[in-house]
Motif scaffolding. Sequence first.
Motif, PDB file in Angstrom:
ATOM      1  N   SER A 125       0.829  -1.213   0.000  1.00 37.42           N
ATOM      2  CA  SER A 125       0.000   0.000   0.000  1.00 37.42           C
ATOM      3  C   SER A 125       0.862   1.261   0.000  1.00 37.42           C
ATOM      4  CB  SER A 125      -0.930   0.023   1.218  1.00 37.42           C
ATOM      5  OG  SER A 125      -1.924  -0.949   1.108  1.00 37.42           O
ATOM      6  N   VAL A 126       1.936   1.234   0.769  1.00 36.56           N
ATOM      7  CA  VAL A 126       2.848   2.384   0.805  1.00 36.56           C
ATOM      8  C   VAL A 126       3.493   2.568  -0.570  1.00 36.56           C
ATOM      9  CG1 VAL A 126       4.985   3.296   1.805  1.00 36.56           C
ATOM     10  CG2 VAL A 126       3.270   2.200   3.282  1.00 36.56           C
ATOM     11  N   ALA A 127       4.015   1.478  -1.144  1.00 36.26           N
ATOM     12  CA  ALA A 127       4.654   1.560  -2.463  1.00 36.26           C
ATOM     13  C   ALA A 127       3.656   2.000  -3.532  1.00 36.26           C
ATOM     14  CB  ALA A 127       5.255   0.207  -2.836  1.00 36.26           C
ATOM     15  N   GLU A 128       2.450   1.454  -3.468  1.00 34.57           N
ATOM     16  CA  GLU A 128       1.429   1.800  -4.455  1.00 34.57           C
ATOM     17  C   GLU A 128       1.130   3.295  -4.440  1.00 34.57           C
ATOM     18  OE1 GLU A 128      -2.743  -0.128  -5.842  1.00 34.57           O
ATOM     19  OE2 GLU A 128      -2.560   0.257  -3.681  1.00 34.57           O
ATOM     20  N   TYR A 129       1.039   3.879  -3.238  1.00 37.55           N
ATOM     21  CA  TYR A 129       0.769   5.318  -3.165  1.00 37.55           C
ATOM     22  C   TYR A 129       1.935   6.133  -3.719  1.00 37.55           C
ATOM     23  CZ  TYR A 129       0.342  10.056  -1.641  1.00 37.55           C
ATOM     24  OH  TYR A 129       0.330  11.431  -1.641  1.00 37.55           O
ATOM     25  N   ILE A 130       3.156   5.839  -3.291  1.00 43.39           N
ATOM     26  CA  ILE A 130       4.266   6.703  -3.720  1.00 43.39           C
ATOM     27  C   ILE A 130       4.625   6.512  -5.195  1.00 43.39           C
ATOM     28  CG2 ILE A 130       5.194   7.018  -1.405  1.00 43.39           C
ATOM     29  CD1 ILE A 130       7.308   4.986  -1.975  1.00 43.39           C
ATOM     30  N   LEU A 131       4.093   5.479  -5.825  1.00 38.47           N
ATOM     31  CA  LEU A 131       4.288   5.313  -7.267  1.00 38.47           C
ATOM     32  C   LEU A 131       3.047   5.709  -8.062  1.00 38.47           C
ATOM     33  CD1 LEU A 131       6.231   1.919  -7.314  1.00 38.47           C
ATOM     34  CD2 LEU A 131       7.156   4.233  -7.640  1.00 38.47           C
ATOM     35  N   SER A 132       2.029   6.216  -7.378  1.00 35.98           N
ATOM     36  CA  SER A 132       0.756   6.537  -8.033  1.00 35.98           C
ATOM     37  C   SER A 132       0.740   7.961  -8.600  1.00 35.98           C
ATOM     38  CB  SER A 132      -0.398   6.398  -7.035  1.00 35.98           C
ATOM     39  OG  SER A 132      -0.410   7.495  -6.122  1.00 35.98           O
ATOM     40  N   ASP A 133      -0.282   8.243  -9.367  1.00 40.68           N
ATOM     41  CA  ASP A 133      -0.490   9.590  -9.897  1.00 40.68           C
ATOM     42  C   ASP A 133      -0.827  10.588  -8.793  1.00 40.68           C
ATOM     43  OD1 ASP A 133       0.002   8.757 -12.486  1.00 40.68           O
ATOM     44  OD2 ASP A 133      -2.119   8.415 -12.950  1.00 40.68           O
ATOM     45  N   SER A 134      -1.277  10.112  -7.649  1.00 42.58           N
ATOM     46  CA  SER A 134      -1.644  10.996  -6.533  1.00 42.58           C
ATOM     47  C   SER A 134      -0.425  11.522  -5.784  1.00 42.58           C
ATOM     48  CB  SER A 134      -2.541  10.247  -5.542  1.00 42.58           C
ATOM     49  OG  SER A 134      -3.715   9.819  -6.169  1.00 42.58           O
ATOM     50  N   PHE A 135       0.698  10.849  -5.895  1.00 41.63           N
ATOM     51  CA  PHE A 135       1.912  11.286  -5.195  1.00 41.63           C
ATOM     52  C   PHE A 135       2.446  12.536  -5.887  1.00 41.63           C
ATOM     53  CE2 PHE A 135       6.507  10.858  -4.132  1.00 41.63           C
ATOM     54  CZ  PHE A 135       6.384  10.904  -2.753  1.00 41.63           C
ATOM     55  N   PRO A 136       2.683  13.613  -5.135  1.00 40.33           N
ATOM     56  CA  PRO A 136       3.018  14.895  -5.770  1.00 40.33           C
ATOM     57  C   PRO A 136       4.431  15.020  -6.338  1.00 40.33           C
ATOM     58  CG  PRO A 136       2.931  15.143  -3.392  1.00 40.33           C
ATOM     59  CD  PRO A 136       2.501  13.736  -3.691  1.00 40.33           C
ATOM     60  N   TYR A 137       5.322  14.088  -6.063  1.00 43.95           N
ATOM     61  CA  TYR A 137       6.720  14.214  -6.486  1.00 43.95           C
ATOM     62  C   TYR A 137       7.033  13.220  -7.593  1.00 43.95           C
ATOM     63  CZ  TYR A 137       6.770  16.826  -2.190  1.00 43.95           C
ATOM     64  OH  TYR A 137       6.477  17.732  -1.202  1.00 43.95           O
ATOM     65  N   LYS A 138       6.570  13.505  -8.782  1.00 45.38           N
ATOM     66  CA  LYS A 138       6.747  12.603  -9.928  1.00 45.38           C
ATOM     67  C   LYS A 138       8.219  12.409 -10.279  1.00 45.38           C
ATOM     68  CE  LYS A 138       2.259  12.578 -10.599  1.00 45.38           C
ATOM     69  NZ  LYS A 138       1.714  12.298  -9.309  1.00 45.38           N
ATOM     70  N   ASN A 139       9.047  13.420 -10.017  1.00 42.52           N
ATOM     71  CA  ASN A 139      10.458  13.369 -10.392  1.00 42.52           C
ATOM     72  C   ASN A 139      11.238  12.276  -9.672  1.00 42.52           C
ATOM     73  OD1 ASN A 139      10.011  14.925  -8.022  1.00 42.52           O
ATOM     74  ND2 ASN A 139      12.034  15.842  -8.214  1.00 42.52           N
TER      75      ASN A 139
END
Length: 193
Positions: free
Chosen positions: A121-135
């Motif tokens: 769940s943590v990995a899914e969020y930080i790799l998702s479109d919702s995570f603000p730091y795409k870079n």
Amino acid sequence: MMVIKSLQIKEMERTIDQIMGVRANLVKDLNEEFEDSPLGIEVDEKTGAIIFNTEILFEFDDSVLKEDSFQFLDEFVPRYLEVLFDSGYEEYVSEIIIEGHADRTDTYLYNLQLSQERAYSVAEYILSDSFPYKNIQQHLQDKLTVNGKSFTDGRTDEDGNYSHDASRRVEFEFRLKDEEILNKTREILQGDS
């Protein structure tokens, strides 16, 4: 011949010490980054693992991220990766691991699934479109591993007693390139000395 072998061994020891010094410096830098953090983060002094109680992210016995956890991850992940990648360590880091841990409540297999789902769940969020730091997502995709440990790595309280609360946690860990080989080489060299 013995002099050459001895010189080679000494050179190998110096090289290994230099590379292994990266871990010590990285742990020091992580401690400095998070020592006054209001995020409730603990840095393992030996491994550099970042440890936080799952209550920050999840309800008891659940693997769905709580609403407040998104802000926590938005603050934590960029700071963590800045230390790993923007401080000259990136060439040494081979893997970033998100590891879920559970307590002894329920069975091993139940907790294995729960701890795996939490880490996922943590990995899914930080790799998702919702995570603000795409870079930083590409860096993560190249190095990220997600593990569940069930209750195999429980923690204790200050009195040495098993702690259910401390055992329920998520950790961010890093693995350095060739770390296992370097450790084994050091053992061999110390045995030859």
